[in-house]
Write a protein that holds these residues in place. Structure first.
Motif, PDB file in Angstrom:
ATOM      1  N   ASN A 164       0.669  -0.858  -0.119  1.00 28.48           N
ATOM      2  CA  ASN A 164       0.069   0.041   0.118  1.00 28.48           C
ATOM      3  C   ASN A 164       0.238   1.040  -0.117  1.00 28.48           C
ATOM      4  O   ASN A 164       0.615   2.702  -0.369  1.00 28.48           O
ATOM      5  N   THR A 325      -3.940   3.340   5.510  1.00 24.54           N
ATOM      6  CA  THR A 325      -4.488   3.501   4.533  1.00 24.54           C
ATOM      7  C   THR A 325      -6.157   3.330   4.941  1.00 24.54           C
ATOM      8  O   THR A 325      -6.854   2.293   3.879  1.00 24.54           O
ATOM      9  N   GLY A 326      -5.602   2.048   6.087  1.00 23.28           N
ATOM     10  CA  GLY A 326      -7.632   1.433   6.263  1.00 23.28           C
ATOM     11  C   GLY A 326      -8.437   2.931   6.357  1.00 23.28           C
ATOM     12  O   GLY A 326      -9.562   2.564   6.433  1.00 23.28           O
ATOM     13  N   SER A 353       2.359   1.261   7.904  1.00 21.78           N
ATOM     14  CA  SER A 353       1.714   1.006   6.431  1.00 21.78           C
ATOM     15  C   SER A 353       2.008  -0.952   6.294  1.00 21.78           C
ATOM     16  O   SER A 353       3.305  -1.250   6.241  1.00 21.78           O
ATOM     17  N   ASN A 366      -4.259  -6.319   2.225  1.00 22.10           N
ATOM     18  CA  ASN A 366      -3.101  -5.351   3.242  1.00 22.10           C
ATOM     19  C   ASN A 366      -3.922  -4.362   3.910  1.00 22.10           C
ATOM     20  O   ASN A 366      -3.654  -3.336   5.113  1.00 22.10           O
ATOM     21  N   ILE A 367      -5.184  -3.411   3.184  1.00 27.72           N
ATOM     22  CA  ILE A 367      -6.612  -2.637   4.311  1.00 27.72           C
ATOM     23  C   ILE A 367      -6.626  -3.309   5.050  1.00 27.72           C
ATOM     24  O   ILE A 367      -7.327  -2.360   6.053  1.00 27.72           O
ATOM     25  N   GLU A 368      -6.897  -4.158   5.041  1.00 26.87           N
ATOM     26  CA  GLU A 368      -7.865  -5.012   5.860  1.00 26.87           C
ATOM     27  C   GLU A 368      -6.761  -4.894   7.690  1.00 26.87           C
ATOM     28  O   GLU A 368      -7.415  -5.061   8.544  1.00 26.87           O
ATOM     29  N   ARG A 371      -6.959  -1.759   8.788  1.00 26.41           N
ATOM     30  CA  ARG A 371      -8.094  -1.638   9.966  1.00 26.41           C
ATOM     31  C   ARG A 371      -7.629  -2.235  10.895  1.00 26.41           C
ATOM     32  O   ARG A 371      -7.945  -1.287  11.707  1.00 26.41           O
TER      33      ARG A 371
END
Ligand SMILES: Cc1cc2nc3c(=O)[nH]c(=O)nc-3n(C[C@H](O)[C@H](O)[C@H](O)COP(=O)(O)OP(=O)(O)OC[C@H]3O[C@@H](n4cnc5c(N)ncnc54)[C@H](O)[C@@H]3O)c2cc1C
Lengths: 453, 415, 405
Positions: A164, A325-326, A353, A366-368, A371
């Motif tokens: 990300n 980034t989440g 990150s 990644n985003i998960e 978060r």
């Protein structure tokens, strides 16, 4: 083309209470969950969803012979016009989500209309969900705001799959704009080709490799000289955590203390991921790295991470914030604040990150993982200015169990029960510390409300 | 744009054409693009015509796209431009009015036209067909004077028209050669339920009857059936099937059987000439044999694939093959037909009163599902068939609760 | 923007550090970055004071260490600034990382090394070991003999560095303790004439970090199989060429200085009483004064001794030195530092290399470490040893001058 707000469904948080269905049916004037436009379907091992996804290229619209369905370009909602519908049901063939269905009571097809969320704040189903299984994601507005700004990186950057950091780079630079000199000290960011190779550049703004050690100092010289000449520009760093908290710390601390007008973004992936995943001072306790391996005697890193953003706050910088980034809307707001602050002082933005390669989780997560880090309080989102002190961007009192975050990553696979106890205890201490700095809860700003959702 | 040459030329202005236009513009916002509409109207769907006939849909409210859509997307919408012939070597088309235009890629999406059966006397009597908006408006205009209407053919078009005629108060008789209505989409049991609903609503169905000849009469015409009986009609609608519009292909070298033969990217036998929709003869999903499908969802899908292929969109998928699909709402009832009646074994067939459900599976995979007043998501079922999703693990559950099980499966698949 | 207050009369009495600070003011630099270290500290104090007093209109950045000193100035140079700093000893060691990078980026920066011996033993006193340790990094190194030479050379250094055929950083070295704190009369050139002498600053025409001229500065270059290594070779070769070009530029700049300001300093190597010399001393920096006295005394005794003072040490003026030394029978090279690998002084090694075509014997003498004096008596011993060498013509051991002081 615009981007739109959406309703996101987290099946693992759904407990099948069906409150969303009741709420939807009620809003649509019915008592029966059968009339809800959101349908939760209980399966053996999970709860599933049938609902309109408000597709970008909706097939239900394409197959409608009566022009009764249309995608609203402003809201993105696919609207149904009862005055045009001929009840042919062809739209139900076009939908692969069970999102538009014939409703016996109504005598025609029905579908989710997002409750005119612009007016309502959030759709009724989302408001009714107290499990966080339904979320109203409004970050699309960012795309609408900045989508037309020029992407200042080359089209192809050679990051690991699922990384990300590219997201951070492109978003940040786009927002800052072309009147920028960008420093990317050795690490993943130039490793992706941001500075370029063999005489070719990776960006459309002036960019350079500082040393791993002197990013803030080189930017100092650049910014001071342009300022002396009366030229407006942003001196910006995109640095890894090693170049920030370890070997780069001295020059960073010096520049922060002097109040240099610099925008310093630390992309924290908790280690030297570019050189092969070695430990840094930002690596958390217990984490596997290639220099804190797991073996008979070693069980990952045996010290807690340095709390870099707090250290920067103690420099009394013009602006310090943590972001993830989440939570892109929050990140964007903070990017704006940081850019503004960098016009009169040192602005430090610490972005967590997750590293799919080094933390060992599947590249699509990644985003998960980002978060989860925030939702378990492992990463706390806050911002600081000397005037307002530290304010939380998101309350810390609704944390999900930390193990949800730890379990999502291979680097913690070996953790013993005692190690988990240690991590939980350190985290509790950190949370208490930040809460104390934040002071008594102030009423949430609109931005905070958005981050919470 | 050079007046006489475009990068993309699309002949026809209905579902297949519109879906191709959108796909081309998605990938190539700049290439010059023109679309030929034989008629003077904005694009509309033949499927909506029965409702224009009944008056439910106003002719000026059926346009699939507003004129502004073409302007905004930089598409030249050429009304009243009928394709007459193609010079494939010169990559140039000729119009009925004598004009010409050169193209880079050409899509033929000219649809189908009603077949007029060779029944003695038919040519001498006044009759209607239903394929164009003008046809529909003519029928609508004739309604107030209609007391007794006869519809030839109990296919989808005939049945739709019959229902809408009946709703205006006319006495309607449908004459069908086959022993059941809607052959191809429903088996005789389901067709029987549908037929009974029509009968209950006063529509007379003469199934297994053949018209032998027609003659003019005072009110309109008289039909003589094979059993010798006669029917008087003041309105006659011929709906005995459609055939692809390919008359302009003579000399073009484009290979045809019943329709234009295409590969899985919708390209015809001639490079840079594509075909999609009712005019095309693309491969069937089950046996791969080329067939003329004639349904709207196929027109949309084929148009999209053709458009992507023409624009060089690397994401263009291969056409998976045509699956028979139909949603049929009649007199407040819903009938759904997804897939093949015969490509597998019937694992469930049950009916009671006006409800009916039949499931066909092969090797644990769904090949067809048909229902009347039994709700399921046709779109999801279509996907399960196309994806050949293995249902072995949930077979029993699927048979008992097809809608719920299919929703679970798809919801998981989408994640 | 730069208001240099011109004292009247046009000379001052100052120490070497102040002389350097005056030169920096006259060069009207845009930015200085400072961090104190003995014996350089008073130099940056003078600069800070000049700036505080408005005598020098430069930006001053008080940074947290020498590493940042040079880093800040690299950034400023890439943005177009003329810059200055000074350091020595451990400070120079600490700035080594950016220091090493400066010449490769072809940044025409000027930095004084107020030379100091290196650790360990812990020492804060003069010696050339710090500057000698970085002699192969790619900076031009020029050594001063006296206060006036410090002022004049520091100004000239900007013109040398910024010359388009050179574009390399310059270290002006002056001896810690001796020149840094020695006080004397220094003539100040006229500010406007200095400005005319230096001309328009033009430091980042070739590489810049400027939003109006976006470019990638120092992308990765190299890696077998691609165009990288060849590109790398061209950069390296160009850098070596720039070094060689500087020899002529240094001479030309010194000549122009002499024309404009009436003071001539030997640009590369100064020959002192070398006309009929049979023995020669080779010296560097402030020791040269005592050495010249020793030469004079020896001459008075009838010994034919001369001296060659190396001013420009990097690039090494091998040709010039060889030319000057050609007629002699033996050479004694006096270093204020050591070469650990060769058990001798580094200037001695360079001299040997310059003499390789001749068969003149040479010897290495090492003195003045850690602030030790090299007196006339020490030089008399050197001359004696040199005479012995001329006679015996067999290799002799390194002579450690202060070993038994
Ligand atoms: C009454 C009726 C009911 C229907 N109901 C259903 C239903 O319930 N479900 C279903 O799936 N399908 C139904 N269909 C079929 C469906 O409408 C077609 O499958 C679909 O319209 C095919 O789209 P197409 O773009 O391929 O062709 P068409 O819709 O036939 O369009 C062809 C286009 O080409 C133009 N054209 C023809 N010749 C030329 C030429 N020479 N030059 C230029 N332009 C030319 C025409 O003007 C028209 O714009 C129905 C059809 C009718 C008539």
């Amino acid at each position: 083309m615009s981007a739109y707000a959406t309703i996101a469904f987290k099946p693992d948080r759904c407990n099948g209470c069906n409150e969303c269905m009741s709420a939807c049916a009620a809003v649509k004037g019915s008592a029966g969950q059968i009339d809800s436009r959101i349908q939760i379907v209980a399966a053996n091992d999970s709860f599933e969803l049938a609902m309109c996804r408000q597709c970008g290229d909706p097939k239900c619209v394409a197959v409608c012979p009566a022009a009764a369905l249309a995608k609203n370009e402003g809201s993105g909602v696919i609207s149904w016009d009862g005055g045009k519908c001929v009840n042919c049901l062809l739209c139900t063939v076009g939908c692969a989500y069970g999102g538009i269905v014939h409703n016996a009571a109504a005598g025609h097809v029905v579908k989710c209309d997002m409750c005119d969320a612009a007016v309502a704040g959030a759709p009724a189903c989302v408001k009714a969900c107290d499990q966080g299984a339904l979320q109203f994601i409004t970050s699309a507005r960012i795309y609408n705001e900045v989508g037309d700004l020029e992407d200042l990186f080359v089209p192809g950057l050679s990051g690991c799959q699922g990384c990300n950091t590219e997201l951070i780079m492109r978003h940040a630079l786009r927002r800052v704009g072309p009147e920028t000199v960008l420093a990317t000290p050795p690490g993943c960011i130039p490793g992706m080709g941001a500075v370029g190779y063999n005489g070719l550049t990776g960006t459309k703004v002036p960019v350079f490799h500082p040393l791993l050690t002197n990013t803030a100092s080189m930017l100092t010289g650049i910014k001071r000289h342009y300022k002396r000449q009366g030229r407006e520009m942003t001196a910006m760093a995109l640095a890894g955590d090693g170049g920030t908290s370890d070997v780069g710390f001295q020059s960073l601390s010096g520049a922060a203390e002097r109040g240099e007008e610099i925008l310093f973004i630390c992309v924290d992936n908790e280690g030297y991921m570019n050189t092969g995943m070695q430990r840094s001072s930002c690596t958390p306790y217990g984490a596997w790295t290639s220099t804190t391996p797991v073996g008979e005697r070693g069980q990952g890193k045996s010290q807690d991470a340095k709390n870099m953003p707090v250290l920067m706050m103690m420099h009394n910088c013009a602006y310090v914030a943590t972001a993830s980034t989440g939570f892109m809307e929050d990140l964007y707001a903070k990017l704006d604040h940081a850019i503004a602050a960098s016009k009169h002082g040192f602005a430090y933005l610490h972005i967590y990150s997750p590293c799919t390669t080094g933390w060992r989780f599947p590249s699509q997560d990644n985003i998960e993982v980002a978060r989860k880090a925030v939702e378990t309080n492992f990463v706390m989102l806050w911002e600081f200015t000397p005037e307002a002190g530290l304010t939380l961007s998101r309350p810390l009192d609704q944390a999900r169990p930390l193990t949800e975050y730890l379990k999502a990553q291979g680097k913690y696979r070996h953790l013993s029960a005692e190690q988990i106890v240690h991590i939980e205890a350190s985290l509790a201490k950190n949370v208490a510390f930040i809460e104390k700095l934040a002071g008594p809860r102030k009423p949430a700003t609109a931005q905070q409300a958005a981050v919470r959702a | 744009m050079n007046e006489n040459r475009v990068d993309y030329l699309v002949a026809g202005a209905s579902h297949a054409a519109l879906s191709a236009l959108a796909a081309i513009r998605m990938h190539d916002p700049a290439g010059s693009l023109a679309v030929l509409a034989r008629e003077g109207h904005l694009p509309y769907s033949p499927t909506v015509l029965p409702y224009v006939v009944s008056g439910r849909s106003a002719p000026d409210r059926v346009a699939l796209k507003p004129a502004e859509y073409f302007a905004r997307n930089n598409i030249a919408f050429l009304a009243k431009h009928a394709l007459q012939s193609i010079d494939a070597c010169a990559k140039r088309v000729h119009f009925a009015d004598g004009g010409t235009m050169a193209y880079g890629k050409l899509l033929l999406a000219t649809g189908a036209t009603p077949i007029i059966p060779p029944i003695p006397g038919l040519k001498e009597v006044k009759f209607h067909v239903l394929r164009t908006l003008d046809d529909a408006m003519a029928l609508h205009a004739a309604l107030p004077r209609t007391r007794a209407a006869v519809v030839l053919g109990a296919g989808l078009i005939g049945m739709h028209a019959a229902e809408n005629l009946a709703k205006t108060g006319a006495a309607v008789t449908v004459v069908e050669m086959q022993p059941q209505v809607l052959p191809g989409y429903f088996d005789s049991e389901a067709a029987g339920i549908i037929a009974s609903v029509f009968a209950d609503n006063g529509v007379r169905l003469l199934l297994g009857h053949k018209v032998e000849k027609l003659a003019n009469s005072a009110a309109g015409c008289t039909l003589t059936l094979a059993d010798g009986s006669t029917l008087d009609a003041d309105l006659l609608l011929v709906a005995t099937g459609v055939a692809p519009v390919i008359d302009y292909l003579a000399g073009s070298g484009v290979a045809t059987e019943r329709g234009i033969l295409v590969d899985t990217s919708m390209q015809s036998s001639v490079a840079d000439i594509y075909a999609a929709g009712d005019v095309a003869q693309a491969q069937g999903f089950y046996d791969g044999r080329p067939l003329v499908g004639g349904i709207l969802p196929d027109a949309v899908e084929q148009g999209r694939i053709a458009g992507m292929a023409m624009a060089g969109d690397p994401a263009a998928p291969a056409y998976p093959g045509s699956v028979p699909l139909n949603t049929y709402a009649f007199f407040g009832q819903q009938a759904l037909s997804v897939g093949s009646q015969s490509a597998g074994e019937v694992v469930l067939q049950e009916s009671s009163g006006r409800e009916y459900l039949k499931i066909v599976m092969q090797d644990g995979r769904l090949t067809g599902i048909f229902g009347i007043n039994r709700p399921f998501d046709a779109g999801i079922m279509w996907q399960l068939i196309l994806r050949r999703t293995d249902l072995s693990a949930v077979r029993e559950q699927f048979i008992t609760e097809p809608q719920k099980t299919a929703r679970q499966l798809m919801s998981k698949l989408w994640r | 923007m730069n208001a240099v207050l011109q004292p009247k009369p046009n000379y001052i009495v100052c120490d070497g550090n102040e002389a350097a600070a005056w030169a920096v003011s006259l060069a009207q630099v845009d930015m200085v970055a400072v961090y104190p270290i003995t014996p350089q500290s008073s130099l940056v104090e003078y600069l800070a004071k000049f700036i505080a007093d408005g005598r020098l209109g430069a930006e001053i950045v008080d940074v947290e260490g020498e590493h940042s000193v040079l880093s800040v100035l690299q950034g400023a140079t890439l943005a177009g600034a003329r810059t200055y700093t000074a350091s020595c000893g451990p400070g120079l060691a600490f700035m080594f990382e950016p220091y090493m990078r400066t010449p490769g980026m072809r940044l025409p920066m000027v930095m004084t090394i107020v030379t100091r011996d290196t650790l360990t033993p812990q020492s804060v006193w003069g010696g050339h070991q710090d500057a000698m340790s970085v002699r192969e990094v790619g900076w031009i190194q020029i050594y001063c003999e006296n206060l006036q030479e410090i002022l004049d050379t520091t100004i000239m250094a900007y013109r040398i560095a910024e010359h388009h055929d050179v574009m390399l950083p310059v270290n002006v070295c002056h001896d810690g303790n001796y020149l840094s704190f020695a006080t004397g009369r220094v003539e100040l050139p006229d500010a406007a004439e200095v400005a005319a002498f230096l001309g328009q600053r033009d430091v980042n025409w070739h590489v810049a970090l400027d939003p109006d001229r976006p470019m990638a500065v120092d992308p990765l270059t190299g890696g077998a199989g691609g165009p990288g290594p060849a590109l790398f070779v061209r950069y390296r070769k160009g850098q070596c060429q720039g070094m060689q070009n500087s020899l002529a530029v240094i001479e030309e700049v010194h000549a122009d200085w002499a024309r404009r300001f009436g003071r001539h300093h030997a640009p590369l190597v100064e020959a002192y009483r070398m006309d009929d010399a049979e023995l020669a001393l080779v010296t560097l920096g402030s020791m040269t004064g005592a050495a010249k006295d020793a030469v004079d005394e020896a001459r008075a005794r009838g010994q034919k001794v001369g001296l060659a003072k190396v001013k420009t040490y990097r690039p090494f003026p091998a040709k010039k030195l060889a030319e000057i030394l050609a007629p002699v029978k033996a050479v004694a090279v006096v270093d204020r530092s050591v070469s650990f690998g060769w058990n001798c002084g580094p200037l001695y090694q360079d001299t040997l290399a310059a003499l390789q075509a001749s068969n003149i014997p040479a010897m290495s003498c090492i003195g003045g470490l850690a602030g030790a004096d090299i007196t006339i008596t020490h030089f008399a011993r050197v001359i004696e040893a040199c005479a012995e060498l001329a006679e015996k013509r067999s290799p002799v051991d390194t002579l450690w001058l202060n070993e038994h002081d």
